[in-house]
Enzyme design. Sequence first.
Site, short mmCIF file in Angstrom:
data_model
loop_
_atom_site.label_atom_id
_atom_site.label_comp_id
_atom_site.label_asym_id
_atom_site.label_seq_id
_atom_site.Cartn_x
_atom_site.Cartn_y
_atom_site.Cartn_z
N HIS A 191 59.04 120.86 43.39
CA HIS A 191 58.19 121.53 44.37
C HIS A 191 57.47 120.55 45.30
CE1 HIS A 191 56.79 125.10 46.18
NE2 HIS A 191 55.55 125.10 45.75
N HIS A 300 50.56 121.45 41.84
CA HIS A 300 51.29 121.50 43.10
C HIS A 300 51.49 120.07 43.63
CE1 HIS A 300 51.50 125.79 44.28
NE2 HIS A 300 52.22 125.34 45.31
N SER A 351 46.01 123.11 42.46
CA SER A 351 46.02 122.12 43.52
C SER A 351 45.65 120.74 42.98
CB SER A 351 45.01 122.50 44.62
OG SER A 351 44.84 121.45 45.55
N TYR A 576 55.78 133.77 44.79
CA TYR A 576 54.75 133.68 43.74
C TYR A 576 54.79 134.87 42.78
CZ TYR A 576 52.53 129.76 46.11
OH TYR A 576 52.28 128.52 46.64
N ASP A 689 64.21 101.37 49.88
CA ASP A 689 63.44 102.47 50.48
C ASP A 689 63.02 103.53 49.47
OD1 ASP A 689 65.77 103.85 50.02
OD2 ASP A 689 66.21 104.27 52.10
N THR A 694 57.07 100.80 50.33
CA THR A 694 57.71 100.76 51.64
C THR A 694 57.52 102.08 52.38
OG1 THR A 694 59.82 101.58 50.81
CG2 THR A 694 59.48 99.19 50.77
#
Length: 758
Positions: A191, A300, A351, A576, A689, A694
């Site tokens: 997610h 999240h 959150s 949801y 990367d 970076t």
Amino acid sequence: MAKRTFSTFETFLIFLLVMMTGVTVALLSLLFITSGTIENNKDSGFLTTQSPPATQGSSTPQGSTLTQGPADTQGPTATQASPTPSTPEPTLFQNFSGYHIGVGRADCTGQVADINLMGYGKTGQNAQGILTRLYSRAFIMAEPDGSNRVVFVSIEIGMVSQRLRLEVLNRLQSKYGSLYRRDNVILSGTHTHSGPAGYFQYTTFVLASEGFSNRTFEYMVNGIMKSIEIAHTNMKPGKIFINKGNVDGAQINRSPTSYLWNPLSERARYSSNTDKEMLLLKMVDLNGDDLGLISWFAIHPVSMNNSNHLVNSDNMGYASYLFEQEKNKGYLPGQGPYVAAFASSNLGDVSPNTLGPSCINTGESCDNANSTCPIGGPSMCIAMGPGQDMFNSTQIIGRIIYEKAKELYASASQEVTGPLASAHQWVNMTDVTVWLNSTHTGKTCKPALGYSFAAGTIDGFGSLNFTQGTTVGDPFWDSLRDQILGKPSEEIKECQKPKPILLHTGELSKPNPWHPDIVDVQIITLGFLAIAAVPGEFTTMSGRRFREAIQEEFATYGMPNMTVVVSGLCNVYTHYITTYEEYQAQRYEAASTIYGPHTLSAYIQLFKVLAKAIATGTVANLSTGPEPPFFKQLINTLIPNIVDRAPTGKHFGDVLQPVNPTYRMTHQTFLTVEKYEATSATWQIVHNDASWETRFYWHKGLLGYSNTTIQWHIPDSAQPGIYRIRYFGHSRKQDLLKAAVIVSFESTSSTFEVVTAL
């Protein structure tokens, strides 16, 4: 009702919305349609050959180097040194106690430019570079005699789309026959909101992605397949240990007023309005050597906010990065045999922005039922993470998760034992009759999104002035919707109450259905552990009720003391799932519970059927259910992919701004790419990367011109010495009346020295 008035800004936004909607409707009818079958990246803009990780991507120091050319959009590379798997089943040693265990990891990054990022639904949040690569991590567990096996795959993407799963299952069947199937393979998204979009087939998500990208879809499918192939090849006898523990300081409930709608007696059973528990599986071989881990934790991955344009795996990905770097010493990020997956759980209302919501213009709290500020409204109400910026917040939250996992891993001693099992059904979620008690029933609904869906959350507000907690529609928006999309039926309005319907997606079918009707429900069990693969985002209390109900069902039919974990964002995305009580509040999560107020009860009922079948040994008697569609005609990407051009007198790969000759190490987390080893007269790659040190920015200009900024942030651990930065890119070239071709190029900075701080 008082007459509604609009500000100049709102009037302008409404005008833009009407214009954009008109264009969208026209495009749905007139745009080129791309075939949904998977082909070999025709005119893809990406290389389809794989290169060593050492020459993948881009990297540079602080004091940025600017090199001219398009973003490095190279495809995935295998990230473990292992033989190419063959289709025949490897011989399995049978005389031992434990499981055959295979782990694998592969790159599934896809595009890092010219594509939307999936999660926030924010117009203009396109990928413009890369912070970290994205990985698929696969785990295969089989019984000693090989008779039963299960597969769990955690993928660093926003969510698993139905099209993605169907294609992976099809390729698994082609390669392995009936070994890996819809019932014993779980695909779960972490997610992250900073991964590429464009891999969906339902119109709501296709429009949010600004079209379907066969390039990114192909890279994701290939990465998932490669990770499973590596795990399949590397299977060996081993043991699995389980541990649990609370993670503190990493999360808040972003809809606490909705949570308070749940019964007081129920809330009193819990000490927090979020699930703090992490569940972890430790995997080792019979010698005790580490193989990998899977952990589930509800949070999240939105530490990187909606101003971000760099592809990355966010806080959960950073936890994986730290654990794998710890276990794979001497390897570059994304390489090495050890695989650590940090998977999603019931994160719907959770959150990582732990400072909570406040009005960014006044500083006062806006932790109210509508998440709105006295001055500026909901767009001023934003939750902040604990760090000085989103990069720092990502690392802080990710490190908290990593540290708890490290502690649980070290102390894990309870062995997982017992048979493996799996059960799966496809169900029509728009027509489930739910038994609320012995005498009363409810029903799920055709999908619909409510007004508060458009409001967004405190982690990322909507672009228009909608407000969370809206339970009454607005005549203006209703009229606009009715004229463009048609009126929602009385049936769907009645079924979805008290949700005021903004988009009646379940009644929209052009050019394809806007939301899925057919949904996967699935459970796999490892001894006393049940992994429930849920197709969306359960809120905290939804997850608690769900786990308890499934556990009770197992106990009723002879499997007591089962541990049930909710694995989120699996197999197909359906937004949801709130509790019935939370649904009444109609904040963002409830407005996005697309199948109506009885959605949670329906899922509990459906998953109990699977639990009973596993407990009673009657899985073979389960009906398959209605097979979901696989659409072959999809809207092509709306983001233009034009020919790249170099300015007069310049070439791709020219260094526009050289590095400084010397850099002093500071106490920031900054580093470089390649270090010169004098003893062997060679350059050693120290980062690629995939490293969190970076950052790769691609600046798209007009008429095909672009620049790249590559940064490396040098940490205290950097060894003094001579370094350089190399860039490997691609440009799109097209001659008159000829097909576009992709041309590779590379450039190297001047050397520079890293010296110790004074």
